[in-house]
Scaffold this active site. Structure first.
Site, PDB file in Angstrom:
ATOM      1  N   GLU A   1     -14.880   6.927  38.953  1.00 46.17           N
ATOM      2  CA  GLU A   1     -13.802   6.502  38.043  1.00 46.17           C
ATOM      3  C   GLU A   1     -12.860   5.514  38.728  1.00 46.17           C
ATOM      4  OE1 GLU A   1     -11.884   9.491  35.587  1.00 46.17           O
ATOM      5  OE2 GLU A   1      -9.923   8.631  36.046  1.00 46.17           O
TER       6      GLU A   1
ATOM      7  N   ARG B   1       2.867 -26.155  27.860  1.00 44.53           N
ATOM      8  CA  ARG B   1       4.323 -26.055  27.729  1.00 44.53           C
ATOM      9  C   ARG B   1       5.008 -27.070  28.646  1.00 44.53           C
ATOM     10  NH1 ARG B   1       8.855 -24.862  24.938  1.00 44.53           N
ATOM     11  NH2 ARG B   1      10.489 -23.960  26.240  1.00 44.53           N
TER      12      ARG B   1
ATOM     13  N   GLN C   1       6.164 -26.711  41.054  1.00 42.72           N
ATOM     14  CA  GLN C   1       5.481 -25.923  42.082  1.00 42.72           C
ATOM     15  C   GLN C   1       5.770 -24.428  41.979  1.00 42.72           C
ATOM     16  OE1 GLN C   1       6.281 -26.705  46.396  1.00 42.72           O
ATOM     17  NE2 GLN C   1       4.375 -27.869  46.244  1.00 42.72           N
TER      18      GLN C   1
END
Ligand SMILES: Cc1cc2nc3c(=O)[nH]c(=O)nc-3n(C[C@H](O)[C@H](O)[C@H](O)COP(=O)(O)OP(=O)(O)OC[C@H]3O[C@@H](n4cnc5c(N)ncnc54)[C@H](O)[C@@H]3O)c2cc1C
Length: 231
Positions: free
Chosen positions: A94, A120, A131
């Site tokens: 798991e 955008r 940056q």
């Protein structure tokens, strides 16, 4: 006769069958645990109401109550006293396999964040050309690739049949904690849109938060790694 309460059971609301680990000989501790297959309609087993929780909206989380729950001997999985070993083995699978699902979610999140940063525009250029934004996205890519390699290594070590506890716990730690950090970074890159629920950007973070708890908390994973390092 099984008696007790398990507080957090994923998909408890939908399950037809429960795998119950119970102490059948408390004096033996880990070696006194046994595993039982219990049908949902067994008298004495009751599933509680699903709990509202952070993230993972498509998976229910319920308590399960056992009170005077008689289970036939044929429903013991393996042999009496083998429950602890089975549980530990299933947890290794798991903690590596289940967490691979987060890699896909992180990859989608990265793609969507890159696309948004290209489109955008602020201060006359795409935000990805600033940056501070591009480096944040590079860190998301770094975490995704590193987490993927750690998951692959854990699964490879498991496949080879050796002691994989260190590799598995490191992979679980990396995926869960980096999914949380990348979830935060995705929100930051999206600005205000990142915290508007209908954009779905916050889902990565919300779905990642429980992963630091389930399958054994991250504190416990660090305990496992520390022990493997001889500490
Ligand atoms: C979304 C979700 C789904 C889950 N699904 C399942 C499921 O399907 N089946 C199932 O069996 N369980 C499930 N769990 C339960 C999960 O495994 C437990 O919540 C988890 O192991 C922590 O146990 P706890 O909640 O009792 O916290 P506690 O054990 O009370 O821990 C509280 C805090 O103390 C810390 N802590 C406790 N002991 C130690 C220690 N020895 N050393 C260092 N730190 C310690 C923990 O790390 C944690 O920060 C699920 C939990 C969640 C949140």
């Amino acid at each position: 006769m099984l008696a007790g309460q398990k507080n957090f059971v994923t998909n408890g609301a939908e399950a037809d069958v429960f795998l119950v680990y119970a102490s059948t000989n408390p004096k033996l501790g880990y070696l006194g645990l046994s595993a039982f297959v219990v049908d949902r309609d067994t008298p004495g087993l009751e599933v509680g109401q699903p709990m509202a929780k952070t993230g993972l909206g498509s998976a229910s989380l319920t308590p399960v109550y056992l009170d005077g729950c008689r289970v036939p001997a044929a429903n013991v999985l393996g042999k009496e006293g083998q429950g602890g070993v089975m549980f530990a083995s299933s947890m290794r699978a798991e903690r590596s396999g289940l967490f691979a699902a987060y890699l896909g979610a992180m990859a989608r999140q990265l793609d969507e964040t890159i696309a948004y940063a290209r489109e955008r525009r602020q201060f006359g250029r795409p935000i990805g050309k600033h940056q501070a934004v591009s480096h944040r996205i590079v860190d998301m890519k770094l975490r995704l690739d590193a987490a993927r390699l750690l998951v692959y290594r854990a699964c490879w070590t498991l496949d080879r049949g050796g002691d994989a506890d260190l590799e598995v716990s490191l992979a679980k730690l990396a995926v869960s904690e980096w999914a949380v950090q990348s979830g935060l970074d995705a929100i930051q890159v999206h600005g205000g849109a990142g915290v508007v629920s209908e954009t779905g950007v916050d889902r990565g973070l919300l779905d990642a938060l429980p992963s630091m708890i389930f399958s054994g908390t991250n504190d416990i994973q660090r305990e496992v790694v520390a022990a493997r390092l001889g500490l």
